[in-house]
Design an enzyme around this catalytic site. Structure first.
Site, PDB file in Angstrom:
ATOM      1  N   GLU A   2      41.157  82.552  32.430  1.00  0.00           N
ATOM      2  CA  GLU A   2      41.629  81.579  31.436  1.00  0.00           C
ATOM      3  C   GLU A   2      40.879  81.759  30.131  1.00  0.00           C
ATOM      4  O   GLU A   2      39.693  82.069  30.137  1.00  0.00           O
ATOM      5  CB  GLU A   2      41.373  80.183  32.019  1.00  0.00           C
ATOM      6  CG  GLU A   2      41.628  79.043  31.078  1.00  0.00           C
ATOM      7  CD  GLU A   2      41.150  77.704  31.636  1.00  0.00           C
ATOM      8  OE1 GLU A   2      41.657  77.255  32.675  1.00  0.00           O
ATOM      9  OE2 GLU A   2      40.267  77.101  30.996  1.00  0.00           O
ATOM     10  N   THR A  61      44.504  77.813  27.457  1.00  0.00           N
ATOM     11  CA  THR A  61      44.382  76.349  27.459  1.00  0.00           C
ATOM     12  C   THR A  61      45.032  75.737  26.223  1.00  0.00           C
ATOM     13  O   THR A  61      45.393  76.442  25.263  1.00  0.00           O
ATOM     14  CB  THR A  61      42.904  75.906  27.494  1.00  0.00           C
ATOM     15  OG1 THR A  61      42.277  76.370  26.318  1.00  0.00           O
ATOM     16  CG2 THR A  61      42.184  76.438  28.702  1.00  0.00           C
ATOM     17  N   TYR A  74      36.114  63.108  10.017  1.00  0.00           N
ATOM     18  CA  TYR A  74      36.043  62.245   8.822  1.00  0.00           C
ATOM     19  C   TYR A  74      35.822  63.112   7.596  1.00  0.00           C
ATOM     20  O   TYR A  74      34.898  63.919   7.556  1.00  0.00           O
ATOM     21  CB  TYR A  74      34.927  61.208   8.984  1.00  0.00           C
ATOM     22  CG  TYR A  74      35.271  60.188  10.035  1.00  0.00           C
ATOM     23  CD1 TYR A  74      35.969  59.028   9.693  1.00  0.00           C
ATOM     24  CD2 TYR A  74      34.946  60.408  11.378  1.00  0.00           C
ATOM     25  CE1 TYR A  74      36.325  58.107  10.667  1.00  0.00           C
ATOM     26  CE2 TYR A  74      35.303  59.491  12.352  1.00  0.00           C
ATOM     27  CZ  TYR A  74      35.996  58.336  11.985  1.00  0.00           C
ATOM     28  OH  TYR A  74      36.362  57.432  12.946  1.00  0.00           O
ATOM     29  N   ARG A 119      47.366  66.387  32.327  1.00  0.00           N
ATOM     30  CA  ARG A 119      47.291  65.232  31.429  1.00  0.00           C
ATOM     31  C   ARG A 119      46.527  65.595  30.170  1.00  0.00           C
ATOM     32  O   ARG A 119      46.868  65.199  29.073  1.00  0.00           O
ATOM     33  CB  ARG A 119      46.589  64.073  32.133  1.00  0.00           C
ATOM     34  CG  ARG A 119      46.625  62.814  31.313  1.00  0.00           C
ATOM     35  CD  ARG A 119      45.740  61.760  31.891  1.00  0.00           C
ATOM     36  NE  ARG A 119      44.347  62.125  31.768  1.00  0.00           N
ATOM     37  CZ  ARG A 119      43.347  61.383  32.209  1.00  0.00           C
ATOM     38  NH1 ARG A 119      43.594  60.251  32.838  1.00  0.00           N
ATOM     39  NH2 ARG A 119      42.099  61.768  32.051  1.00  0.00           N
ATOM     40  N   ALA A 157      50.061  63.613  34.211  1.00  0.00           N
ATOM     41  CA  ALA A 157      50.629  64.949  34.393  1.00  0.00           C
ATOM     42  C   ALA A 157      51.963  64.872  35.140  1.00  0.00           C
ATOM     43  O   ALA A 157      52.878  65.659  34.868  1.00  0.00           O
ATOM     44  CB  ALA A 157      49.639  65.825  35.159  1.00  0.00           C
ATOM     45  N   HIS A 161      39.035  63.793  41.229  1.00  0.00           N
ATOM     46  CA  HIS A 161      39.088  63.551  39.788  1.00  0.00           C
ATOM     47  C   HIS A 161      38.218  62.327  39.483  1.00  0.00           C
ATOM     48  O   HIS A 161      38.253  61.337  40.220  1.00  0.00           O
ATOM     49  CB  HIS A 161      40.530  63.313  39.323  1.00  0.00           C
ATOM     50  CG  HIS A 161      40.631  63.158  37.837  1.00  0.00           C
ATOM     51  ND1 HIS A 161      40.708  61.932  37.222  1.00  0.00           N
ATOM     52  CD2 HIS A 161      40.613  64.075  36.848  1.00  0.00           C
ATOM     53  CE1 HIS A 161      40.759  62.108  35.907  1.00  0.00           C
ATOM     54  NE2 HIS A 161      40.696  63.402  35.649  1.00  0.00           N
ATOM     55  N   GLN A 192      23.500  74.023  31.729  1.00  0.00           N
ATOM     56  CA  GLN A 192      24.709  73.720  32.502  1.00  0.00           C
ATOM     57  C   GLN A 192      24.413  72.923  33.776  1.00  0.00           C
ATOM     58  O   GLN A 192      25.318  72.307  34.328  1.00  0.00           O
ATOM     59  CB  GLN A 192      25.440  75.023  32.872  1.00  0.00           C
ATOM     60  CG  GLN A 192      26.109  75.658  31.667  1.00  0.00           C
ATOM     61  CD  GLN A 192      26.628  77.056  31.955  1.00  0.00           C
ATOM     62  OE1 GLN A 192      26.182  77.718  32.890  1.00  0.00           O
ATOM     63  NE2 GLN A 192      27.559  77.505  31.139  1.00  0.00           N
TER      64      GLN A 192
HETATM   65  P1  FAD Z   1      46.714  63.596  36.328  1.00  0.00           P
HETATM   66  O1  FAD Z   1      47.343  64.336  37.449  1.00  0.00           O
HETATM   67  O2  FAD Z   1      47.602  62.814  35.437  1.00  0.00           O
HETATM   68  O3  FAD Z   1      45.600  62.644  36.958  1.00  0.00           O
HETATM   69  C1  FAD Z   1      44.699  61.924  36.126  1.00  0.00           C
HETATM   70  C2  FAD Z   1      44.081  60.770  36.912  1.00  0.00           C
HETATM   71  O4  FAD Z   1      45.056  59.750  37.120  1.00  0.00           O
HETATM   72  C3  FAD Z   1      43.605  61.138  38.317  1.00  0.00           C
HETATM   73  O5  FAD Z   1      42.491  60.334  38.599  1.00  0.00           O
HETATM   74  C4  FAD Z   1      44.765  60.797  39.221  1.00  0.00           C
HETATM   75  O6  FAD Z   1      44.368  60.526  40.549  1.00  0.00           O
HETATM   76  C5  FAD Z   1      45.340  59.574  38.502  1.00  0.00           C
HETATM   77  N1  FAD Z   1      46.806  59.470  38.560  1.00  0.00           N
HETATM   78  C6  FAD Z   1      47.689  60.484  38.516  1.00  0.00           C
HETATM   79  N2  FAD Z   1      48.941  59.993  38.483  1.00  0.00           N
HETATM   80  C7  FAD Z   1      48.827  58.633  38.493  1.00  0.00           C
HETATM   81  C8  FAD Z   1      49.759  57.563  38.444  1.00  0.00           C
HETATM   82  N3  FAD Z   1      51.074  57.789  38.412  1.00  0.00           N
HETATM   83  N4  FAD Z   1      49.273  56.296  38.431  1.00  0.00           N
HETATM   84  C9  FAD Z   1      47.945  56.057  38.470  1.00  0.00           C
HETATM   85  N5  FAD Z   1      47.008  57.035  38.528  1.00  0.00           N
HETATM   86  C10 FAD Z   1      47.466  58.293  38.529  1.00  0.00           C
HETATM   87  N6  FAD Z   1      42.363  69.685  29.768  1.00  0.00           N
HETATM   88  C11 FAD Z   1      42.823  69.958  28.532  1.00  0.00           C
HETATM   89  O7  FAD Z   1      42.737  69.109  27.642  1.00  0.00           O
HETATM   90  N7  FAD Z   1      43.414  71.178  28.259  1.00  0.00           N
HETATM   91  C12 FAD Z   1      43.572  72.154  29.196  1.00  0.00           C
HETATM   92  O8  FAD Z   1      44.102  73.221  28.902  1.00  0.00           O
HETATM   93  C13 FAD Z   1      43.069  71.886  30.507  1.00  0.00           C
HETATM   94  N8  FAD Z   1      43.185  72.801  31.499  1.00  0.00           N
HETATM   95  C14 FAD Z   1      42.769  72.491  32.764  1.00  0.00           C
HETATM   96  C15 FAD Z   1      42.983  73.408  33.800  1.00  0.00           C
HETATM   97  C16 FAD Z   1      42.578  73.112  35.104  1.00  0.00           C
HETATM   98  C17 FAD Z   1      42.812  74.112  36.206  1.00  0.00           C
HETATM   99  C18 FAD Z   1      41.948  71.859  35.390  1.00  0.00           C
HETATM  100  C19 FAD Z   1      41.491  71.527  36.790  1.00  0.00           C
HETATM  101  C20 FAD Z   1      41.750  70.944  34.376  1.00  0.00           C
HETATM  102  C21 FAD Z   1      42.163  71.232  33.059  1.00  0.00           C
HETATM  103  N9  FAD Z   1      42.015  70.311  32.018  1.00  0.00           N
HETATM  104  C22 FAD Z   1      42.476  70.606  30.762  1.00  0.00           C
HETATM  105  C23 FAD Z   1      41.357  69.026  32.256  1.00  0.00           C
HETATM  106  C24 FAD Z   1      42.351  67.927  32.741  1.00  0.00           C
HETATM  107  O9  FAD Z   1      43.325  67.696  31.756  1.00  0.00           O
HETATM  108  C25 FAD Z   1      41.546  66.669  33.012  1.00  0.00           C
HETATM  109  O10 FAD Z   1      40.802  66.849  34.202  1.00  0.00           O
HETATM  110  C26 FAD Z   1      42.303  65.355  33.035  1.00  0.00           C
HETATM  111  O11 FAD Z   1      41.338  64.309  33.051  1.00  0.00           O
HETATM  112  C27 FAD Z   1      43.228  65.164  34.234  1.00  0.00           C
HETATM  113  O12 FAD Z   1      44.294  66.010  34.202  1.00  0.00           O
HETATM  114  P2  FAD Z   1      45.356  66.047  35.422  1.00  0.00           P
HETATM  115  O13 FAD Z   1      46.445  66.937  35.016  1.00  0.00           O
HETATM  116  O14 FAD Z   1      44.652  66.307  36.691  1.00  0.00           O
HETATM  117  O15 FAD Z   1      45.855  64.516  35.377  1.00  0.00           O
END
Ligand code: FAD
Length: 318
Positions: free
Chosen positions: A19, A50, A58, A125, A145, A184, A247
């Site tokens: 990545e 990503t 600001y 997300r 997401a 998470h 780290q």
């Molecule tokens: P979600 O699946 O939406 O989950 C977020 C939280 O909400 C979790 O705690 C989940 O249990 C909860 N949840 C999910 N759905 C619901 C619902 N319907 N109701 C209530 N709670 C719910 N970040 C960036 O900004 N850019 C990137 O390019 C990026 N790449 C990444 C690549 C990988 C492989 C990983 C593991 C992470 C990456 N991230 C990136 C970070 C990621 O966006 C964050 O970890 C973010 O906080 C959660 O993303 P998610 O897609 O897992 O969210």
């Protein structure tokens, strides 16, 4: 080609991928090519790019007033994917995030991706803005997401925004989602996190990429739990070797993961970061060997633009 097809075609052989971050605005693309070139000998079938949302900065005006601006420091995910596919003839996987984009902007991006022949997307997300203490959805965008995933699967079924009476051209994106072997950080418990992961897979996610981890037993337990919950898609381990002493604090703080005692003590005993890098690489080599042994489909590295540690690990294990 779809990532699931790459994995099927490999017939059980563990693949290698990585990545990259888009360059900071104003920096040319050559730095990205310099980060890719040393890793091409390991035949990555795909490279992820990503996507980062806007952050607030600001700007001070001559009259002393401060203006709050929302700026994206690293734009260019889609164009970078196109450039990578064109130059290296590998699949590029753009990350699509909820934060910072309206549903319409997401649809336009997906249309661009389809026209460019990009077959895979990783839907997320997205992180919170650095200036916010928690994720704040963009007005007119998605909160989770799973909602973004629904938009992609809708498009795969020819359902476009605001055109719901007319079926359009169907896209055919292979869709990945994130998974967290150590939970998470916002989830109250692992089971709730699993409930939403399962929901994403039931809604059509084709593969999972995990958050980084430093203990293979955590990945293995995660895969086992997924299988028990009826999640049968490929689970790609995300990997990052430790390279600095800082780290030890930063990775648990940012990514909410545990660093095993044996590794943290070995790092603490290092005189400098040069030694830490050696310890981190050695640890990751062993981690990768174990992952290959248990049949991980792909070793997927978070290179952060620094290919050297990943190259050394790939040389040792592939
Ligand atoms: P979600 O699946 O939406 O989950 C977020 C939280 O909400 C979790 O705690 C989940 O249990 C909860 N949840 C999910 N759905 C619901 C619902 N319907 N109701 C209530 N709670 C719910 N970040 C960036 O900004 N850019 C990137 O390019 C990026 N790449 C990444 C690549 C990988 C492989 C990983 C593991 C992470 C990456 N991230 C990136 C970070 C990621 O966006 C964050 O970890 C973010 O906080 C959660 O993303 P998610 O897609 O897992 O969210």
């Amino acid at each position: 080609m779809k990532i699931t097809e790459h994995i099927t075609n490999a017939k059980g052989k563990t693949l290698f991928s990585f990545e990259l971050l888009p360059p900071i605005k104003g920096t040319g693309i050559q730095g990205i090519y310099n980060a890719i070139d040393p890793l091409m000998e390991f035949n990555p079938p795909f490279i992820d790019v990503t996507s980062l949302r806007e952050d607030y900065v600001y700007k001070q005006h001559p009259n002393g007033l401060l203006e709050k601006l929302a700026l994206r420091k690293r734009p260019g995910t889609v164009a970078l994917c196109a450039a990578i596919m064109n130059k290296y003839k590998v699949d590029a996987v753009p990350h699509l995030i909820c934060g910072g984009f309206t549903k319409e902007e997401t649809e336009y991006a997906l249309i661009d991706l389809q026209f460019l022949g990009i077959d895979n997307v990783l839907v997320l997300r997205g992180d919170a803005r650095k200036s916010d203490s928690a994720f704040i959805p963009t007005a007119g965008g998605h909160c989770y997401a799973s909602e973004l995933l629904q938009q992609v699967t809708n498009l795969n079924n020819g359902i476009y925004l605001h055109e719901d009476t007319v079926l359009g051209d169907k896209t055919d994106f292979c869709v990945g989602v994130a998974g967290y072997p150590e939970k998470h950080f916002e989830s109250p418990n692992l089971d709730t996190d699993f409930k939403y992961l399962k929901m994403k897979v039931d809604m059509g996610a084709d593969f999972i990429v995990t958050q980084m981890f430093f203990d293979v037993s955590k990945y293995k337990a995660f895969v086992d739990k997924c299988r028990e919950h009826g999640i049968h898609v490929p689970i790609i381990p995300g990997l990052k070797p430790l390279t600095t002493k800082k780290q030890l604090i930063n990775l648990p703080k940012i990514f909410h993961l545990d660093i095993p005692l044996e590794l943290s003590e070995a790092v603490e005993a290092c005189a400098d970061d040069k030694q830490v890098k050696e310890v981190g690489i050695e640890w990751m080599i062993n981690q990768c060997k174990e992952l290959i042994k248990i049949g991980a489909p792909v070793l997927h590295f978070y290179t952060m633009g620094n290919p050297e540690p990943t190259k050394r690990i790939a040389e040792a294990v592939l």
